[in-house]
Design a protein around this motif. Structure first.
Motif, PDB file in Angstrom:
ATOM      1  N   ALA A 179       0.721  -1.079   0.379  1.00 15.63           N
ATOM      2  CA  ALA A 179      -0.045   0.105   0.058  1.00 15.63           C
ATOM      3  C   ALA A 179       0.835   1.242   0.155  1.00 15.63           C
ATOM      4  O   ALA A 179       0.854   2.166  -0.903  1.00 15.63           O
ATOM      5  CB  ALA A 179      -0.841   0.005   1.447  1.00 15.63           C
ATOM      6  N   VAL A 180       1.926   1.010   0.807  1.00 19.39           N
ATOM      7  CA  VAL A 180       2.537   2.498   1.118  1.00 19.39           C
ATOM      8  C   VAL A 180       3.785   2.499  -0.365  1.00 19.39           C
ATOM      9  O   VAL A 180       4.098   3.968  -0.698  1.00 19.39           O
ATOM     10  CB  VAL A 180       3.629   2.650   2.148  1.00 19.39           C
ATOM     11  N   ALA A 181       3.736   1.529  -0.946  1.00 16.92           N
ATOM     12  CA  ALA A 181       4.331   1.742  -2.277  1.00 16.92           C
ATOM     13  C   ALA A 181       3.760   2.600  -3.128  1.00 16.92           C
ATOM     14  O   ALA A 181       4.295   3.491  -3.968  1.00 16.92           O
ATOM     15  CB  ALA A 181       4.718   0.519  -3.033  1.00 16.92           C
ATOM     16  N   TRP A 182       2.590   2.500  -3.280  1.00 16.18           N
ATOM     17  CA  TRP A 182       1.738   3.180  -4.205  1.00 16.18           C
ATOM     18  C   TRP A 182       1.414   4.798  -3.560  1.00 16.18           C
ATOM     19  O   TRP A 182       1.771   5.559  -4.666  1.00 16.18           O
ATOM     20  CB  TRP A 182       0.309   2.727  -4.115  1.00 16.18           C
ATOM     21  N   ILE A 183       1.347   5.141  -2.284  1.00 19.33           N
ATOM     22  CA  ILE A 183       0.996   6.452  -2.001  1.00 19.33           C
ATOM     23  C   ILE A 183       2.125   7.215  -1.263  1.00 19.33           C
ATOM     24  O   ILE A 183       1.873   8.133  -0.791  1.00 19.33           O
ATOM     25  CB  ILE A 183      -0.358   6.406  -1.111  1.00 19.33           C
ATOM     26  N   SER A 184       3.359   6.469  -1.114  1.00 17.73           N
ATOM     27  CA  SER A 184       4.381   7.256  -0.501  1.00 17.73           C
ATOM     28  C   SER A 184       5.611   6.822  -1.282  1.00 17.73           C
ATOM     29  O   SER A 184       6.304   7.917  -1.489  1.00 17.73           O
ATOM     30  CB  SER A 184       4.599   6.692   0.952  1.00 17.73           C
ATOM     31  N   HIS A 185       6.005   5.700  -1.373  1.00 18.35           N
ATOM     32  CA  HIS A 185       7.182   5.384  -2.075  1.00 18.35           C
ATOM     33  C   HIS A 185       7.287   5.642  -3.641  1.00 18.35           C
ATOM     34  O   HIS A 185       8.185   6.259  -4.232  1.00 18.35           O
ATOM     35  CB  HIS A 185       7.549   4.203  -1.913  1.00 18.35           C
ATOM     36  N   LEU A 186       6.307   5.200  -4.335  1.00 19.70           N
ATOM     37  CA  LEU A 186       6.168   5.871  -5.674  1.00 19.70           C
ATOM     38  C   LEU A 186       5.993   7.163  -5.962  1.00 19.70           C
ATOM     39  O   LEU A 186       6.823   7.755  -7.009  1.00 19.70           O
ATOM     40  CB  LEU A 186       4.849   5.028  -6.397  1.00 19.70           C
ATOM     41  N   PRO A 187       5.391   8.094  -5.176  1.00 22.07           N
ATOM     42  CA  PRO A 187       5.299   9.361  -5.279  1.00 22.07           C
ATOM     43  C   PRO A 187       6.731  10.047  -5.050  1.00 22.07           C
ATOM     44  O   PRO A 187       7.102  11.159  -5.532  1.00 22.07           O
ATOM     45  CB  PRO A 187       4.365   9.938  -4.090  1.00 22.07           C
ATOM     46  N   LEU A 188       7.339   9.548  -3.985  1.00 26.66           N
ATOM     47  CA  LEU A 188       8.765   9.939  -3.887  1.00 26.66           C
ATOM     48  C   LEU A 188       9.713   9.744  -4.954  1.00 26.66           C
ATOM     49  O   LEU A 188      10.371  10.840  -5.809  1.00 26.66           O
ATOM     50  CB  LEU A 188       9.561   9.397  -2.899  1.00 26.66           C
ATOM     51  N   TRP A 189       9.606   8.702  -5.731  1.00 28.76           N
ATOM     52  CA  TRP A 189      10.631   8.648  -6.810  1.00 28.76           C
ATOM     53  C   TRP A 189       9.931   9.288  -8.223  1.00 28.76           C
ATOM     54  O   TRP A 189      10.781   9.759  -9.204  1.00 28.76           O
ATOM     55  CB  TRP A 189      10.965   7.083  -7.017  1.00 28.76           C
ATOM     56  N   VAL A 190       8.813   9.200  -8.532  1.00 27.59           N
ATOM     57  CA  VAL A 190       7.985   9.961  -9.291  1.00 27.59           C
ATOM     58  C   VAL A 190       8.395  11.536  -9.166  1.00 27.59           C
ATOM     59  O   VAL A 190       8.788  12.367 -10.218  1.00 27.59           O
ATOM     60  CB  VAL A 190       6.545   9.846  -9.405  1.00 27.59           C
ATOM     61  N   SER A 191       8.309  11.913  -8.188  1.00 24.65           N
ATOM     62  CA  SER A 191       8.661  13.350  -7.659  1.00 24.65           C
ATOM     63  C   SER A 191      10.274  13.745  -8.091  1.00 24.65           C
ATOM     64  O   SER A 191      10.482  14.739  -8.602  1.00 24.65           O
ATOM     65  CB  SER A 191       8.379  13.685  -6.307  1.00 24.65           C
ATOM     66  N   TYR A 238      14.840  -1.542   0.708  1.00 25.48           N
ATOM     67  CA  TYR A 238      13.960  -2.303   1.661  1.00 25.48           C
ATOM     68  C   TYR A 238      12.775  -2.698   1.168  1.00 25.48           C
ATOM     69  O   TYR A 238      11.998  -3.678   1.305  1.00 25.48           O
ATOM     70  CB  TYR A 238      13.886  -1.847   3.041  1.00 25.48           C
ATOM     71  N   ASN A 239      12.170  -1.803   0.173  1.00 31.04           N
ATOM     72  CA  ASN A 239      11.088  -2.171  -0.567  1.00 31.04           C
ATOM     73  C   ASN A 239      10.967  -2.181  -2.024  1.00 31.04           C
ATOM     74  O   ASN A 239      10.175  -2.011  -2.345  1.00 31.04           O
ATOM     75  CB  ASN A 239       9.805  -1.026  -0.001  1.00 31.04           C
ATOM     76  N   GLY A 240      12.118  -2.545  -2.295  1.00 31.82           N
ATOM     77  CA  GLY A 240      12.417  -2.538  -3.687  1.00 31.82           C
ATOM     78  C   GLY A 240      11.552  -3.515  -4.761  1.00 31.82           C
ATOM     79  O   GLY A 240      10.901  -2.811  -5.704  1.00 31.82           O
ATOM     80  N   GLY A 241      10.866  -4.321  -4.021  1.00 29.94           N
ATOM     81  CA  GLY A 241      10.117  -5.349  -5.172  1.00 29.94           C
ATOM     82  C   GLY A 241       8.865  -4.719  -5.205  1.00 29.94           C
ATOM     83  O   GLY A 241       7.927  -4.555  -6.166  1.00 29.94           O
ATOM     84  N   GLU A 242       8.293  -4.130  -4.004  1.00 25.31           N
ATOM     85  CA  GLU A 242       6.793  -3.528  -4.201  1.00 25.31           C
ATOM     86  C   GLU A 242       7.042  -2.104  -4.962  1.00 25.31           C
ATOM     87  O   GLU A 242       6.222  -1.536  -5.626  1.00 25.31           O
ATOM     88  CB  GLU A 242       6.011  -3.243  -2.869  1.00 25.31           C
ATOM     89  N   LEU A 243       8.182  -1.473  -4.680  1.00 26.65           N
ATOM     90  CA  LEU A 243       8.491  -0.058  -5.306  1.00 26.65           C
ATOM     91  C   LEU A 243       8.421  -0.331  -6.810  1.00 26.65           C
ATOM     92  O   LEU A 243       8.025   0.235  -7.818  1.00 26.65           O
ATOM     93  CB  LEU A 243       9.884   0.503  -4.984  1.00 26.65           C
ATOM     94  N   LEU A 244       9.333  -1.442  -7.456  1.00 28.05           N
ATOM     95  CA  LEU A 244       9.529  -1.715  -8.820  1.00 28.05           C
ATOM     96  C   LEU A 244       7.937  -1.913  -9.365  1.00 28.05           C
ATOM     97  O   LEU A 244       7.616  -1.676 -10.518  1.00 28.05           O
ATOM     98  CB  LEU A 244      10.267  -2.853  -8.940  1.00 28.05           C
ATOM     99  N   ARG A 245       7.098  -2.675  -8.633  1.00 29.77           N
ATOM    100  CA  ARG A 245       5.805  -3.144  -9.148  1.00 29.77           C
ATOM    101  C   ARG A 245       5.061  -1.907  -9.298  1.00 29.77           C
ATOM    102  O   ARG A 245       4.300  -1.873 -10.635  1.00 29.77           O
ATOM    103  CB  ARG A 245       5.203  -4.146  -8.257  1.00 29.77           C
ATOM    104  N   SER A 246       4.970  -0.798  -8.445  1.00 30.13           N
ATOM    105  CA  SER A 246       4.254   0.182  -8.588  1.00 30.13           C
ATOM    106  C   SER A 246       4.945   1.253  -9.849  1.00 30.13           C
ATOM    107  O   SER A 246       4.180   1.683 -10.615  1.00 30.13           O
ATOM    108  CB  SER A 246       4.128   0.966  -7.480  1.00 30.13           C
ATOM    109  N   LEU A 247       6.309   1.249  -9.925  1.00 26.63           N
ATOM    110  CA  LEU A 247       6.853   1.852 -10.837  1.00 26.63           C
ATOM    111  C   LEU A 247       6.500   1.295 -12.434  1.00 26.63           C
ATOM    112  O   LEU A 247       6.542   2.050 -13.216  1.00 26.63           O
ATOM    113  CB  LEU A 247       8.231   1.818 -10.581  1.00 26.63           C
ATOM    114  N   TYR A 248       6.751  -0.019 -12.210  1.00 19.60           N
ATOM    115  CA  TYR A 248       6.219  -0.670 -13.728  1.00 19.60           C
ATOM    116  C   TYR A 248       4.678  -0.040 -14.083  1.00 19.60           C
ATOM    117  O   TYR A 248       4.524   0.022 -15.433  1.00 19.60           O
ATOM    118  CB  TYR A 248       6.202  -2.192 -13.758  1.00 19.60           C
TER     119      TYR A 248
END
Length: 294
Positions: A179-191, A238-248
């Motif tokens: 969940a946080v990959a979508w609303i916290s970690h993805l926004p950080l890297w998109v930003s 630490y959350n690379g798998g979920e971050l990659l999933r959201s980035l893809y």
């Protein structure tokens, strides 16, 4: 809280989160013991009212009833491992890391009374001087206990979270990280990627003009990408798998937008914007989205 039942809370890491937590807990009547690796931070913690006592030695926390580990992600497992030999069997340990599954997997087998936690609050500022009142008020605070986690341990952390005025959520560690990959970690890297993309402008005059014209829209969209580099690295590590999933998935959506612009498919673009307009409130307005009962 009456003096006769006063509990002692330990805080490891006296930065923005740990410092703000100390301020609030002392106001609520808890006795707060702080630990920082820097003696000057310990001195400031006492001067600012963050802690009743602050030292550089982890052994200071041997008498704590509950301990909050507020260090960067890469230090949590090490710090807790060093803490455990001095703790009483009933001591509850929790953390504030923004990734939960690897932390819970590492610590839960070592300490039965461990409750993973993540207060979703913060500012662009760092360090003890950034500590502030009300940081956790109405902010989401997620706990990720396992089925094997003692109820008494979970209830003690819940009591504090609710006293802070936070919105309490409980969920599985893996669900939290996804969940946080979508609303916290993805926004950080998109930003961060937005800022990096702007820097690719080859015409200096245009880049300077863009920097001069940037206002609220760019500030809002780029804010988290201009923050703490260490935090961004830890999230990716630490959350690379979920971050990659959201980035893809995000890349797929961007490719669809590019295709629609290239094809001048204005109807589909408007349809996408209408869908996102109606969907946004569930993400940004408290109480609109689903909430798990505390």
């Amino acid at each position: 809280m009456s003096e006769s039942i006063q509990k002692t809370v330990g805080i490891v890491g006296l930065g923005l989160i740990g410092g703000s937590l100390g301020l609030e807990l002392r106001r609520l009547g808890y006795r707060v013991l702080g630990v920082s690796r820097r003696p000057q931070t310990c001195e400031r913690a006492i001067a600012l009212g963050v802690a009743d006592q602050a030292e550089i030695e982890l052994g200071t926390l041997s008498e704590a009833d509950i301990i909050f580990v507020c260090t960067p992600l890469n230090w949590i497992e090490t710090i807790i491992g060093q803490l455990l030999p001095d703790l009483r069997p009933t001591t509850v340990v929790t953390d504030v890391g923004s990734v939960k599954n690897p932390i819970v997997e590492a610590i839960a087998p070592l300490w039965e009374n461990f409750v993973g936690g993540h207060p979703m609050a913060g500012t662009a500022e760092q360090g003890i001087e950034a500590a502030q009142w009300g940081l956790f008020q109405d902010a989401p605070y997620v706990l990720t206990p396992l089925p094997s986690t003692p109820t008494t341990a979970v209830e003690q952390v819940k009591e504090i979270v609710q006293a802070l005025g936070s919105r309490l959520y409980c969920c599985d560690p893996q669900h939290h990280d996804r969940a946080v990959a979508w609303i916290s970690h993805l926004p950080l890297w998109v930003s961060a990627s937005l800022i990096e993309a702007c820097l690719q402008e080859e015409e200096p005059t245009v880049l300077q003009l863009a920097q001069s014209l940037a206002s609220s829209g760019f500030r809002d969209t780029s804010r988290v990408g201009g923050g703490n580099p260490e935090l961004g690295e830890m999230i990716a590590r630490y959350n690379g798998g979920e971050l990659l999933r959201s980035l893809y998935t995000y890349r797929q959506v961007l490719d669809q937008v590019i295709a629609q612009v290239e094809q001048q498919n204005w109807e589909q673009l408007v349809h996408l914007l209408q869908r996102t307009e109606s969907a946004r409130p569930a993400f940004v307005e408290p109480g609109v989205g689903p909430r798990e009962s505390p």
